[in-house]
Design a protein around this motif. Sequence first.
Motif, PDB file in Angstrom:
ATOM      1  N   LYS A 169       4.383   2.476 -11.033  1.00 14.30           N
ATOM      2  CA  LYS A 169       5.136   1.398 -10.390  1.00 14.30           C
ATOM      3  C   LYS A 169       5.020   1.494  -8.873  1.00 14.30           C
ATOM      4  O   LYS A 169       4.858   0.484  -8.191  1.00 14.30           O
ATOM      5  CB  LYS A 169       6.612   1.457 -10.808  1.00 14.30           C
ATOM      6  CG  LYS A 169       6.862   0.997 -12.215  1.00 14.30           C
ATOM      7  CD  LYS A 169       8.330   1.035 -12.549  1.00 14.30           C
ATOM      8  CE  LYS A 169       8.587   0.579 -13.971  1.00 14.30           C
ATOM      9  NZ  LYS A 169      10.011   0.641 -14.320  1.00 14.30           N
ATOM     10  N   GLY A 227       1.644   0.331  -7.812  1.00 11.39           N
ATOM     11  CA  GLY A 227       1.586  -1.134  -7.884  1.00 11.39           C
ATOM     12  C   GLY A 227       2.283  -1.771  -6.695  1.00 11.39           C
ATOM     13  O   GLY A 227       1.777  -2.737  -6.105  1.00 11.39           O
ATOM     14  N   LEU A 228       3.428  -1.242  -6.329  1.00 12.09           N
ATOM     15  CA  LEU A 228       4.144  -1.769  -5.163  1.00 12.09           C
ATOM     16  C   LEU A 228       3.380  -1.500  -3.872  1.00 12.09           C
ATOM     17  O   LEU A 228       3.372  -2.342  -2.968  1.00 12.09           O
ATOM     18  CB  LEU A 228       5.546  -1.150  -5.080  1.00 12.09           C
ATOM     19  CG  LEU A 228       6.541  -1.618  -6.143  1.00 12.09           C
ATOM     20  CD1 LEU A 228       7.829  -0.807  -6.053  1.00 12.09           C
ATOM     21  CD2 LEU A 228       6.836  -3.095  -6.011  1.00 12.09           C
ATOM     22  N   GLU A 229       2.727  -0.344  -3.795  1.00 13.62           N
ATOM     23  CA  GLU A 229       1.919  -0.053  -2.607  1.00 13.62           C
ATOM     24  C   GLU A 229       0.773  -1.049  -2.469  1.00 13.62           C
ATOM     25  O   GLU A 229       0.487  -1.531  -1.377  1.00 13.62           O
ATOM     26  CB  GLU A 229       1.338   1.364  -2.693  1.00 13.62           C
ATOM     27  CG  GLU A 229       2.271   2.453  -2.276  1.00 13.62           C
ATOM     28  CD  GLU A 229       1.599   3.812  -2.329  1.00 13.62           C
ATOM     29  OE1 GLU A 229       0.705   4.037  -3.171  1.00 13.62           O
ATOM     30  OE2 GLU A 229       1.975   4.658  -1.516  1.00 13.62           O
ATOM     31  N   SER A 230       0.138  -1.369  -3.606  1.00 15.85           N
ATOM     32  CA  SER A 230      -0.979  -2.318  -3.529  1.00 15.85           C
ATOM     33  C   SER A 230      -0.482  -3.707  -3.135  1.00 15.85           C
ATOM     34  O   SER A 230      -1.138  -4.412  -2.360  1.00 15.85           O
ATOM     35  CB  SER A 230      -1.735  -2.370  -4.861  1.00 15.85           C
ATOM     36  OG  SER A 230      -0.907  -2.882  -5.878  1.00 15.85           O
ATOM     37  N   GLN A 231       0.673  -4.108  -3.641  1.00 19.91           N
ATOM     38  CA  GLN A 231       1.246  -5.391  -3.243  1.00 19.91           C
ATOM     39  C   GLN A 231       1.596  -5.393  -1.758  1.00 19.91           C
ATOM     40  O   GLN A 231       1.352  -6.382  -1.054  1.00 19.91           O
ATOM     41  CB  GLN A 231       2.500  -5.692  -4.067  1.00 19.91           C
ATOM     42  CG  GLN A 231       2.226  -6.030  -5.510  1.00 19.91           C
ATOM     43  CD  GLN A 231       3.501  -6.242  -6.306  1.00 19.91           C
ATOM     44  OE1 GLN A 231       4.596  -6.130  -5.784  1.00 19.91           O
ATOM     45  NE2 GLN A 231       3.353  -6.537  -7.586  1.00 19.91           N
ATOM     46  N   LEU A 232       2.159  -4.295  -1.280  1.00 22.38           N
ATOM     47  CA  LEU A 232       2.505  -4.176   0.135  1.00 22.38           C
ATOM     48  C   LEU A 232       1.256  -4.219   1.002  1.00 22.38           C
ATOM     49  O   LEU A 232       1.239  -4.872   2.049  1.00 22.38           O
ATOM     50  CB  LEU A 232       3.279  -2.869   0.373  1.00 22.38           C
ATOM     51  CG  LEU A 232       3.799  -2.610   1.775  1.00 22.38           C
ATOM     52  CD1 LEU A 232       4.780  -3.699   2.186  1.00 22.38           C
ATOM     53  CD2 LEU A 232       4.458  -1.250   1.836  1.00 22.38           C
ATOM     54  N   THR A 233       0.206  -3.568   0.544  1.00 26.73           N
ATOM     55  CA  THR A 233      -1.057  -3.591   1.284  1.00 26.73           C
ATOM     56  C   THR A 233      -1.620  -5.012   1.339  1.00 26.73           C
ATOM     57  O   THR A 233      -2.125  -5.446   2.380  1.00 26.73           O
ATOM     58  CB  THR A 233      -2.071  -2.635   0.628  1.00 26.73           C
ATOM     59  OG1 THR A 233      -1.486  -1.341   0.565  1.00 26.73           O
ATOM     60  CG2 THR A 233      -3.358  -2.567   1.404  1.00 26.73           C
ATOM     61  N   ALA A 234      -1.522  -5.734   0.217  1.00 23.72           N
ATOM     62  CA  ALA A 234      -2.014  -7.112   0.193  1.00 23.72           C
ATOM     63  C   ALA A 234      -1.229  -7.993   1.167  1.00 23.72           C
ATOM     64  O   ALA A 234      -1.815  -8.809   1.894  1.00 23.72           O
ATOM     65  CB  ALA A 234      -1.916  -7.677  -1.223  1.00 23.72           C
ATOM     66  N   VAL A 235       0.076  -7.812   1.213  1.00 21.43           N
ATOM     67  CA  VAL A 235       0.892  -8.604   2.141  1.00 21.43           C
ATOM     68  C   VAL A 235       0.551  -8.228   3.576  1.00 21.43           C
ATOM     69  O   VAL A 235       0.440  -9.101   4.445  1.00 21.43           O
ATOM     70  CB  VAL A 235       2.400  -8.387   1.849  1.00 21.43           C
ATOM     71  CG1 VAL A 235       3.259  -8.975   2.954  1.00 21.43           C
ATOM     72  CG2 VAL A 235       2.767  -9.021   0.520  1.00 21.43           C
ATOM     73  N   GLN A 239      -2.734  -9.897   4.511  1.00 19.98           N
ATOM     74  CA  GLN A 239      -2.554 -11.316   4.795  1.00 19.98           C
ATOM     75  C   GLN A 239      -1.819 -11.525   6.102  1.00 19.98           C
ATOM     76  O   GLN A 239      -2.164 -12.406   6.888  1.00 19.98           O
ATOM     77  CB  GLN A 239      -1.774 -11.987   3.661  1.00 19.98           C
ATOM     78  CG  GLN A 239      -2.537 -12.094   2.368  1.00 19.98           C
ATOM     79  CD  GLN A 239      -1.671 -12.618   1.235  1.00 19.98           C
ATOM     80  OE1 GLN A 239      -0.480 -12.799   1.387  1.00 19.98           O
ATOM     81  NE2 GLN A 239      -2.291 -12.843   0.094  1.00 19.98           N
ATOM     82  N   SER A 246       6.005   0.671   4.375  1.00 23.14           N
ATOM     83  CA  SER A 246       4.799   1.446   4.122  1.00 23.14           C
ATOM     84  C   SER A 246       5.069   2.941   4.282  1.00 23.14           C
ATOM     85  O   SER A 246       4.644   3.753   3.470  1.00 23.14           O
ATOM     86  CB  SER A 246       3.695   0.998   5.072  1.00 23.14           C
ATOM     87  OG  SER A 246       2.538   1.773   4.889  1.00 23.14           O
TER      88      SER A 246
END
Length: 167
Positions: free
Chosen positions: A83, A86-94, A97, A144
Amino acid sequence: MSERDRANLILGIAVTSVMFFGSMALVWNSTGRLSSEAKAAAAPAHQAAPHADATAGLESRLLLLEAKMKAPPTVDASQLDEKIKGLESQLTAVQTQLGAFTVSDFDALKMKVAGTKNPESLKTTVDALQTDVGKLHTRLDQLSEQASATVSETKHNSRKSQHSKSK
């Protein structure tokens, strides 16, 4: 019926009642029950076996509970790690962007807004957006840092529990 016959009848009923209740009391004192099963009561040696079985069962349960108390609780951190990743990857994506859009990009937008019909209201909106994006960058940096600290702590705890399991 004469008085004598009546007295004999009452005396007979009384004697019969005393004998009945006396025998019931005798049966109750000797067996503890008032039923026909009183004669078929089990021998005392047979009654000792269930107590021994119950005692042995309780002792084994006590040993099992003591063993559970001595062993440290095991925590499955793999799901938590997944989990967090997954949250780290979402944070990286944000962050990616948002990284493409910086606070200085708003200056060019302000120049374009200056030529519109209502430049003051748009200028305040752009200023507010610029401030919000700056705050968002700061907050994403904090998140982060927290995520990386949490991951390292989880890995440390996971290794610690695996180390205690191997002992």
